[in-house]
Enzyme design. Structure first.
Site, mmCIF file in Angstrom:
data_model
loop_
_atom_site.group_PDB
_atom_site.id
_atom_site.type_symbol
_atom_site.label_atom_id
_atom_site.label_comp_id
_atom_site.label_asym_id
_atom_site.label_seq_id
_atom_site.Cartn_x
_atom_site.Cartn_y
_atom_site.Cartn_z
ATOM 1 N N GLN A 182 -3.746 -6.974 -3.604
ATOM 2 C CA GLN A 182 -5.206 -6.963 -3.524
ATOM 3 C C GLN A 182 -5.792 -6.346 -4.787
ATOM 4 O OE1 GLN A 182 -6.388 -5.578 0.275
ATOM 5 N NE2 GLN A 182 -8.578 -5.715 -0.107
ATOM 6 N N SER A 234 2.338 -3.931 -3.117
ATOM 7 C CA SER A 234 1.632 -3.823 -1.839
ATOM 8 C C SER A 234 1.687 -5.155 -1.084
ATOM 9 C CB SER A 234 0.194 -3.337 -2.070
ATOM 10 O OG SER A 234 -0.408 -2.928 -0.865
ATOM 11 N N LEU A 235 0.562 -5.843 -0.911
ATOM 12 C CA LEU A 235 0.584 -7.152 -0.252
ATOM 13 C C LEU A 235 1.628 -8.072 -0.874
ATOM 14 C CD1 LEU A 235 -0.725 -9.475 1.503
ATOM 15 C CD2 LEU A 235 -1.982 -10.008 -0.591
ATOM 16 N N ARG A 269 -1.973 -7.377 9.316
ATOM 17 C CA ARG A 269 -2.073 -6.263 8.374
ATOM 18 C C ARG A 269 -3.490 -6.163 7.808
ATOM 19 N NH1 ARG A 269 -1.322 -5.440 2.566
ATOM 20 N NH2 ARG A 269 0.094 -3.684 2.109
ATOM 21 N N HIS A 304 -2.023 3.283 1.922
ATOM 22 C CA HIS A 304 -0.782 3.890 1.419
ATOM 23 C C HIS A 304 -0.834 5.417 1.467
ATOM 24 C CE1 HIS A 304 0.780 0.005 0.293
ATOM 25 N NE2 HIS A 304 -0.357 -0.255 -0.349
ATOM 26 N N GLN A 309 5.674 0.796 4.573
ATOM 27 C CA GLN A 309 4.817 0.494 3.421
ATOM 28 C C GLN A 309 3.360 0.891 3.602
ATOM 29 O OE1 GLN A 309 2.808 -2.989 2.362
ATOM 30 N NE2 GLN A 309 4.260 -3.549 0.770
#
Length: 293
Positions: A10, A87-88, A112, A187, A236
């Site tokens: 993102q 991340s994603l 998510r 996170h 994560q």
């Protein structure tokens, strides 16, 4: 040349991304699959850009476009020797490594995105050019804030309560700080409630062993075992993105070329500032695909 594929998360989204791929059969099929799962059109959202700044739409759109690019690279006979995602992007890395299929990944990404979109506690701030020892010390002595994204030697993101972040910023000399336009403290431990809810969706999902090593955000070492990859993904949402360490490990594993598969050049920029001995390439458009021959 030993090659790694890396996948942005993102923040890399751009209006029009993936639209130039729409007429290709593999892309048309993926766009249709995505619409049947999401109930809305990835292609239309990418074309207009109306909702691309909203987590609810950003994450599924990026996942779909990047998976299409993976398929198109495969059609051209390209294969990575390792994969990683920011991340994603780790969900795309799992797809590229054969650990999950496209539909499974998109269903996970959809949930998510919903949970992260609902997050309301805390915030995130990007820091550029700072004293790392000073920053580490300030975070260590301040409750409610963590190093969420360790992106490069000169760029990180802190995540936590707004008060704790301000306390850290008051103790650290920083060239520039930018508050991120996100709904919560991604996170970080403040995402624990969302992580527990997400785990009810992730837990029953079967993973396969990866066909190539994957370096995860929370544990940047090469891994192919299904159970380990799933366990790392479970951590994560509340764990850090250790991208600087991933960059260094790629170089240490003998990777010579890194291809960023997705819109923009965020990851190649970060990797280039961490490792100067890697060939960096980007594949995010049809023109860039065709230029590969």
């Amino acid at each position: 040349m030993k090659t790694a594929w890396v996948f942005p998360g993102q923040g890399s989204q751009t209006t029009g991304m993936g639209v130039d791929l729409a007429e290709l059969p593999v892309a048309a099929e993926k766009f249709q699959q995505a619409e049947s799962i999401l109930g809305w059109s990835v292609l239309e959202n990418c074309r207009t850009g109306d909702n691309l700044s909203q987590t609810l739409y950003t994450q599924p759109c990026l996942y779909t476009i990047e998976c299409i690019l993976v398929d198109l690279l495969r059609e051209r006979g390209e294969r990575p020797d390792a994969v990683a995602g920011h991340s994603l992007g780790e969900y795309v890395a799992l797809y590229a490594a054969g650990a999950i299929d496209f539909e499974t990944g998109l269903k996970l990404v959809k949930r998510r995105a919903e949970l992260m979109n609902e997050a309301e506690e805390g915030s995130m701030v990007a820091l550029m050019k700072f004293d790392r020892e000073q920053l580490d010390a300030a975070i260590a002595e301040t409750d409610g804030v963590v190093l969420a994204n360790d992106n490069s030697p000169l760029q990180v993101v802190v995540s936590g309560t707004s008060e704790a972040i301000e306390t850290v910023l008051s103790k650290v000399k920083v060239r520039r700080s930018v508050r991120l336009d996100v709904s919560g403290a991604f996170h970080s431990p403040l995402m624990e409630k969302a992580a527990r809810a997400f785990d009810t969706v992730l837990e029953p999902v079967g993973f396969s062993d990866a066909t190539v090593p994957l370096l995860s955000n929370v544990e940047p070492t090469p891994e192919t075992q299904a159970d380990a990859l799933k366990s790392r993904l479970q951590q994560q949402m509340t764990g850090p993105v250790r991208w600087r360490e991933i960059s260094l490990r790629l170089s240490g594993e003998g990777i010579e070329r890194v291809v960023e598969v997705g819109p923009g050049k965020v990851l190649t920029g970060l990797i280039g500032r961490t490792c100067t001995d890697l060939t960096l390439e980007n594949v995010g458009t049809l023109e860039q695909l065709n230029d590969r021959g």
